[in-house]
Write an enzyme that holds these catalytic residues in place. Structure first.
Site, PDB file in Angstrom:
ATOM      1  N   SER A 148       0.856  -1.190   0.000  1.00 35.20           N
ATOM      2  CA  SER A 148       0.000   0.000   0.000  1.00 35.20           C
ATOM      3  C   SER A 148       0.893   1.242   0.000  1.00 35.20           C
ATOM      4  O   SER A 148       2.053   1.177   0.433  1.00 35.20           O
ATOM      5  CB  SER A 148      -0.846  -0.004   1.277  1.00 35.20           C
ATOM      6  OG  SER A 148      -1.500   1.226   1.465  1.00 35.20           O
ATOM      7  N   TYR A 161      -1.601  -0.667  10.605  1.00 33.58           N
ATOM      8  CA  TYR A 161      -1.705  -1.018   9.174  1.00 33.58           C
ATOM      9  C   TYR A 161      -0.464  -0.521   8.437  1.00 33.58           C
ATOM     10  O   TYR A 161       0.150  -1.259   7.658  1.00 33.58           O
ATOM     11  CB  TYR A 161      -2.981  -0.397   8.595  1.00 33.58           C
ATOM     12  CG  TYR A 161      -3.234  -0.720   7.138  1.00 33.58           C
ATOM     13  CD1 TYR A 161      -3.788  -1.939   6.756  1.00 33.58           C
ATOM     14  CD2 TYR A 161      -2.941   0.210   6.139  1.00 33.58           C
ATOM     15  CE1 TYR A 161      -4.019  -2.242   5.414  1.00 33.58           C
ATOM     16  CE2 TYR A 161      -3.180  -0.080   4.799  1.00 33.58           C
ATOM     17  CZ  TYR A 161      -3.713  -1.310   4.434  1.00 33.58           C
ATOM     18  OH  TYR A 161      -3.947  -1.579   3.105  1.00 33.58           O
TER      19      TYR A 161
HETATM   20  P1  NDP Z   1     -11.175  -6.514   1.099  1.00 41.11           P
HETATM   21  O1  NDP Z   1     -11.508  -6.304   2.539  1.00 41.11           O
HETATM   22  O2  NDP Z   1     -12.213  -6.211   0.082  1.00 41.11           O
HETATM   23  O3  NDP Z   1     -10.654  -8.018   0.858  1.00 41.11           O
HETATM   24  C1  NDP Z   1      -9.717  -8.602   1.716  1.00 41.11           C
HETATM   25  C2  NDP Z   1      -9.602 -10.068   1.361  1.00 41.11           C
HETATM   26  O4  NDP Z   1      -8.649 -10.681   2.241  1.00 41.11           O
HETATM   27  C3  NDP Z   1     -10.903 -10.813   1.521  1.00 41.11           C
HETATM   28  O5  NDP Z   1     -11.092 -11.635   0.392  1.00 41.11           O
HETATM   29  C4  NDP Z   1     -10.691 -11.647   2.763  1.00 41.11           C
HETATM   30  O6  NDP Z   1     -11.432 -12.845   2.656  1.00 41.11           O
HETATM   31  C5  NDP Z   1      -9.194 -11.887   2.727  1.00 41.11           C
HETATM   32  N1  NDP Z   1      -8.621 -12.208   4.040  1.00 41.11           N
HETATM   33  C6  NDP Z   1      -8.626 -11.454   5.163  1.00 41.11           C
HETATM   34  N2  NDP Z   1      -8.039 -12.112   6.167  1.00 41.11           N
HETATM   35  C7  NDP Z   1      -7.641 -13.300   5.658  1.00 41.11           C
HETATM   36  C8  NDP Z   1      -6.993 -14.436   6.212  1.00 41.11           C
HETATM   37  N3  NDP Z   1      -6.634 -14.480   7.507  1.00 41.11           N
HETATM   38  N4  NDP Z   1      -6.728 -15.490   5.411  1.00 41.11           N
HETATM   39  C9  NDP Z   1      -7.100 -15.466   4.109  1.00 41.11           C
HETATM   40  N5  NDP Z   1      -7.739 -14.439   3.532  1.00 41.11           N
HETATM   41  C10 NDP Z   1      -7.998 -13.371   4.301  1.00 41.11           C
HETATM   42  O7  NDP Z   1      -9.872  -5.648   0.859  1.00 41.11           O
HETATM   43  P2  NDP Z   1      -9.076  -5.165  -0.462  1.00 41.11           P
HETATM   44  O8  NDP Z   1      -9.465  -5.967  -1.623  1.00 41.11           O
HETATM   45  O9  NDP Z   1      -9.179  -3.702  -0.503  1.00 41.11           O
HETATM   46  O10 NDP Z   1      -7.590  -5.503   0.007  1.00 41.11           O
HETATM   47  C11 NDP Z   1      -6.741  -6.438  -0.629  1.00 41.11           C
HETATM   48  C12 NDP Z   1      -5.301  -6.062  -0.328  1.00 41.11           C
HETATM   49  O11 NDP Z   1      -5.031  -4.772  -0.897  1.00 41.11           O
HETATM   50  C13 NDP Z   1      -4.969  -5.944   1.151  1.00 41.11           C
HETATM   51  O12 NDP Z   1      -3.686  -6.471   1.391  1.00 41.11           O
HETATM   52  C14 NDP Z   1      -4.963  -4.435   1.388  1.00 41.11           C
HETATM   53  O13 NDP Z   1      -4.155  -4.076   2.469  1.00 41.11           O
HETATM   54  C15 NDP Z   1      -4.414  -3.953   0.068  1.00 41.11           C
HETATM   55  N6  NDP Z   1      -4.700  -2.553  -0.233  1.00 41.11           N
HETATM   56  C16 NDP Z   1      -5.988  -2.082  -0.208  1.00 41.11           C
HETATM   57  C17 NDP Z   1      -6.234  -0.732  -0.446  1.00 41.11           C
HETATM   58  C18 NDP Z   1      -7.610  -0.160  -0.363  1.00 41.11           C
HETATM   59  O14 NDP Z   1      -7.726   1.085  -0.288  1.00 41.11           O
HETATM   60  N7  NDP Z   1      -8.677  -0.965  -0.389  1.00 41.11           N
HETATM   61  C19 NDP Z   1      -5.147   0.197  -0.782  1.00 41.11           C
HETATM   62  C20 NDP Z   1      -3.841  -0.409  -0.819  1.00 41.11           C
HETATM   63  C21 NDP Z   1      -3.642  -1.738  -0.553  1.00 41.11           C
HETATM   64  P3  NDP Z   1     -12.014 -13.674   3.908  1.00 41.11           P
HETATM   65  O15 NDP Z   1     -12.496 -12.670   4.906  1.00 41.11           O
HETATM   66  O16 NDP Z   1     -13.074 -14.553   3.351  1.00 41.11           O
HETATM   67  O17 NDP Z   1     -10.872 -14.485   4.399  1.00 41.11           O
END
Ligand code: NDP
Length: 242
Positions: A148, A161
């Site tokens: 990020s 974070y």
């Molecule tokens: P979402 O919250 O939409 O999705 C997060 C995903 O991670 C879900 O599919 C969730 O699925 C999964 N997840 C969470 N915990 C676990 C775990 N313990 N094991 C396996 N899967 C897990 O977030 P984003 O799509 O926005 O985020 C994706 C990535 O992008 C992250 O690393 C985030 O930090 C990064 N990011 C996001 C930004 C934003 O503004 N949105 C900006 C920059 C980076 P489930 O709960 O079913 O396990």
């Protein structure tokens, strides 16, 4: 679904964590469109299954693999399953992550700190520890860590974070040096605010924010780079400040 009759990934096996929704789902769709067999990992089955069904309906190849990145035995079992089923793991996208933007660090409960660091940083270590040996054996592979811009800048009310993502950047640069001798490329992608469920992004205009497909496009570019070079880091910003 395949792009312009091209099949650049040609049945390569790609593992995407957190692939049920948001950025991970977009990356899974993109890699399938480029011809990869995509393994969708996450904790909740239903969103993984619906993303996989969407990919398969569009003539892609997707398989669901429940996996909690905070649980080493769960990640090891996933890697074992991929190795047994396909005998290869060409691409690993460490995308699973959680937010934690509730206020200043001194008011953050210790359990929340643990959850953020355990998922966003230790989880990536678990995945690399489990999947990299398959790549080392093959002497090829590409690991892409979704970090990020919070890993490059201060983030008030999101210190844990930010710490997890600064740590992830340091991990990525270091592992890239460890693995390049094995022809394994390690890239880190640092997007600005993306319109997903991760954060309400209070005060920002969601119409100007990055979309999950913008991040997926970058991942598509990285994995189709000719093998003699790699992009080690991408900073991805929306054109208009949200
Ligand atoms: P979402 O919250 O939409 O999705 C997060 C995903 O991670 C879900 O599919 C969730 O699925 C999964 N997840 C969470 N915990 C676990 C775990 N313990 N094991 C396996 N899967 C897990 O977030 P984003 O799509 O926005 O985020 C994706 C990535 O992008 C992250 O690393 C985030 O930090 C990064 N990011 C996001 C930004 C934003 O503004 N949105 C900006 C920059 C980076 P489930 O709960 O079913 O396990």
């Amino acid at each position: 679904m395949r792009e312009a009759n091209l099949n650049p990934l040609n049945e390569q096996v790609a593992v995407v964590t957190g692939a049920g929704r948001g950025i991970g789902a977009a990356i899974a769709r993109k890699l399938a469109a480029l011809g990869a067999v995509v393994i969708l990992c996450g904790r909740k089955l239903e969103p993984l299954e619906s993303t996989a069904a969407e990919i398969n309906r569009a003539d892609g190849r997707a398989q669901v693999l429940p996996c909690d990145v905070t649980d080493l035995s769960s990640v090891e079992a996933a890697a074992q399953h991929v190795d047994t089923s396909y005998g290869r793991a060409d691409i690993l996208v460490n995308n699973a992550g959680v937010g934690g933007f509730g206020g200043p660090l001194h008011q953050m409960p210790a359990e929340s700190w643990d959850q953020v660091l355990h998922t966003n940083l230790r989880g990536v270590y678990y995945c690399i520890r489990s999947f990299a040996p398959i790549m080392v054996r093959a002497q090829t592979g590409h690991i892409i860590n979704i970090s990020s811009l919070a890993g490059k800048n201060p983030l008030p009310n999101g210190a844990a974070y930010a710490a997890s993502k600064w740590g992830l950047n340091g991990l990525s640069y270091s592992v890239a040096e460890e693995l390049r001798v094995h022809h394994i490329r390690v890239s880190v992608v640092c997007p600005g605010s993306v319109d997903t469920e991760l954060s309400p992004h209070t005060g920002k205009d969601s119409t100007k924010m990055l979309q999950p497909d913008d991040v997926a496009h970058v991942v598509g570019m990285l994995v189709t780079q000719a093998p003699q070079s790699f992009v080690s880091e991408v900073l991805l910003r929306p054109t208009m400040k949200p």
